[in-house]
Scaffold this active site. Sequence first.
Site, mmCIF file in Angstrom:
data_model
loop_
_atom_site.group_PDB
_atom_site.id
_atom_site.type_symbol
_atom_site.label_atom_id
_atom_site.label_comp_id
_atom_site.label_asym_id
_atom_site.label_seq_id
_atom_site.Cartn_x
_atom_site.Cartn_y
_atom_site.Cartn_z
ATOM 1 C CB THR A 77 -0.894 0.023 1.251
ATOM 2 O OG1 THR A 77 -0.039 -0.035 2.396
ATOM 3 C CG2 THR A 77 -1.847 -1.145 1.277
ATOM 4 C CD GLU A 95 -5.384 -2.289 1.149
ATOM 5 O OE1 GLU A 95 -5.542 -1.622 0.101
ATOM 6 O OE2 GLU A 95 -4.975 -1.793 2.207
ATOM 7 C CE LYS A 118 -18.008 13.602 14.720
ATOM 8 N NZ LYS A 118 -17.895 12.386 15.474
HETATM 9 P P1 AMP Z 1 -4.426 2.869 -3.170
HETATM 10 O O1 AMP Z 1 -4.422 1.587 -2.428
HETATM 11 O O2 AMP Z 1 -3.129 3.630 -3.071
HETATM 12 O O3 AMP Z 1 -4.858 2.694 -4.579
HETATM 13 O O4 AMP Z 1 -5.497 3.828 -2.463
HETATM 14 C C1 AMP Z 1 -6.828 3.439 -2.317
HETATM 15 C C2 AMP Z 1 -7.639 4.610 -1.860
HETATM 16 O O5 AMP Z 1 -7.686 5.616 -2.878
HETATM 17 C C3 AMP Z 1 -9.100 4.277 -1.620
HETATM 18 O O6 AMP Z 1 -9.311 3.684 -0.358
HETATM 19 C C4 AMP Z 1 -9.746 5.647 -1.740
HETATM 20 O O7 AMP Z 1 -9.637 6.400 -0.546
HETATM 21 C C5 AMP Z 1 -8.924 6.314 -2.813
HETATM 22 N N1 AMP Z 1 -9.628 6.205 -4.103
HETATM 23 C C6 AMP Z 1 -9.379 5.346 -5.098
HETATM 24 N N2 AMP Z 1 -10.216 5.561 -6.146
HETATM 25 C C7 AMP Z 1 -11.028 6.580 -5.784
HETATM 26 C C8 AMP Z 1 -12.121 7.255 -6.411
HETATM 27 N N3 AMP Z 1 -12.515 6.959 -7.636
HETATM 28 N N4 AMP Z 1 -12.747 8.217 -5.695
HETATM 29 C C9 AMP Z 1 -12.347 8.547 -4.445
HETATM 30 N N5 AMP Z 1 -11.315 7.961 -3.817
HETATM 31 C C10 AMP Z 1 -10.663 6.988 -4.463
#
Ligand code: AMP
Length: 534
Positions: free
Chosen positions: A182, A326, A433
């Site tokens: 991640t 994930e 918040k």
């Molecule tokens: P990663 O594992 O680095 O790809 O990050 C995943 C996170 O990116 C997700 O849990 C979201 O918070 C954010 N994310 C991915 N795609 C989107 C989307 N289309 N809209 C909003 N947030 C997104």
Amino acid sequence: MMQMPMLVSELIAHAARYFSDVEIVSSRPDQEEVHRYTWLDCEVRARRLAHALAGIGVEQGERVGTLAFNSYRHLELYYAISGSGSVCHTVNPRLPLEQMAYVISHAQDGVVFFDVELFEHVVKLAPLCQGVRAWVCMADEASVPVGSGLPLLCYETLLASGSDAYEWPQLDENAGSCLCYTSGTTGIPKGVMYSHRSTVLHAMSISLPDVFNCSASEIILPVVPMFHANAWGLIYAAALVGAKLVLPGSRLDGFSLHKLIVSEGVTFAAGVPTVWLGILDYVNEQRLGLANLQRLLVGGSAMAPSLFEAFGALGVEVVHAWGMTELSPVGVAATLLPKHALLSREEQLRVLAKQGRPPFGIDVRIVDSEGRTLPHDGAACGELQVRGRWVAASYFDVDESPLQEGWFPTGDMGTIDSDGYVDLTDRKKDLIKSGGEWISSITVERAAAEHPGVEVAACVACVHPKWVERPLLVVKLREGSDVRASELRAFLGARLTSWWVPDDVVFVDQVPVGATGKVDKRALRERFADFLSR
Ligand code: AMP
């Protein structure tokens, strides 16, 4: 029915057998001319490489690191490493050095392949990664740096030592094929080990018409890096459907990407919103078109609805999707249903701006803070949880399970409507918040992005003496724009509930972005935490 394991090697073998003359085109860092060959060439070289890996002592199940941009050699490594039964660990070269060293050591990579452009990283990493017995420079002999004192091998020499009589072995489909950490925006990076089975199922699923609609007619440009959740699976999907693949290397600026899109006839491109903003600026400034580009896949962060219109004007459809490392990474994608055909364009865009619906194989739900399941009515907002065949059940080498009652808690907050469209309001930690009530930073950012003078807007929480937290808007203006804070706040006042309007606006020259090209909210939060109480 026959019992046959689902293997990553089957994807490339299929592409080589049935799409042998379909091209793979790669940009090269130091040359104007692209590298061009076919799926057949790629598969033959991948098999040679797989054979050569055994020659340097790489064992089944062992992790092999890659520190590389999107290129044909990286593609060969994907298939050679996984296909031969070891695990391809893609390291993100944009991570801070200590995190790169951490993931290489945590994964116990014995061999690491690197792009010659990233040699400076290798020099700094080598002393921190004592477990790496060989660093392989992804170049020919003439381009391998000399005199570093490091145990460097040459990719082309290594590959030439392998035999193309090598045959892909039959493996357990549940064995690990690829390991991706991640991005670490939430702390120490955690590893997600994809299996052969999950990878192939994910590739089949994202290729479906109502997901990314991949086919042999497409020319696919994954701008999303191969170290960011396997380029969202497109590397595998392209082989599965036999599409032409265009790999952009490290140059992701508007000029370079536009050139590739036009010269290679790209029809489908994928990347994070920041990349597309760069292209849009370039294309609009130069008054250019986007040739054959038909669809743009946008994910990784929430997308400003204005992108739909801007690309729509250029004849390009925007497909919004959501996922996580994930989840291999695709969870949902926003495409229309037949019943939406009767809606006005504006109403359709409202549907398409959502993150989208899950394909077969993924299930979604939202829960409240006590873990109670909430209705899919488009109104109740809770934490999004997912389960499915390509969702991680655990992190690599971590005992504690992240699952709650068999569901993976995503940390994203949102609603789900009766058709299954997920609409995210925030990351749990990004929500603001104010006086005990939540403000969605994504909603504020989307509204701000509608202002023609705004290039990038990020909304973060600041400490507030009365309300505990209040929103602050951090804005990078478009060139030539001189919008003032008061004007922007009035603009937002007309679009948002009054108490959601940020207390102040800070203008910056650059908005910080993290290792995967997303706005680094954590950095902004830290920088501006006491801005409103100063
Ligand atoms: P990663 O594992 O680095 O790809 O990050 C995943 C996170 O990116 C997700 O849990 C979201 O918070 C954010 N994310 C991915 N795609 C989107 C989307 N289309 N809209 C909003 N947030 C997104």
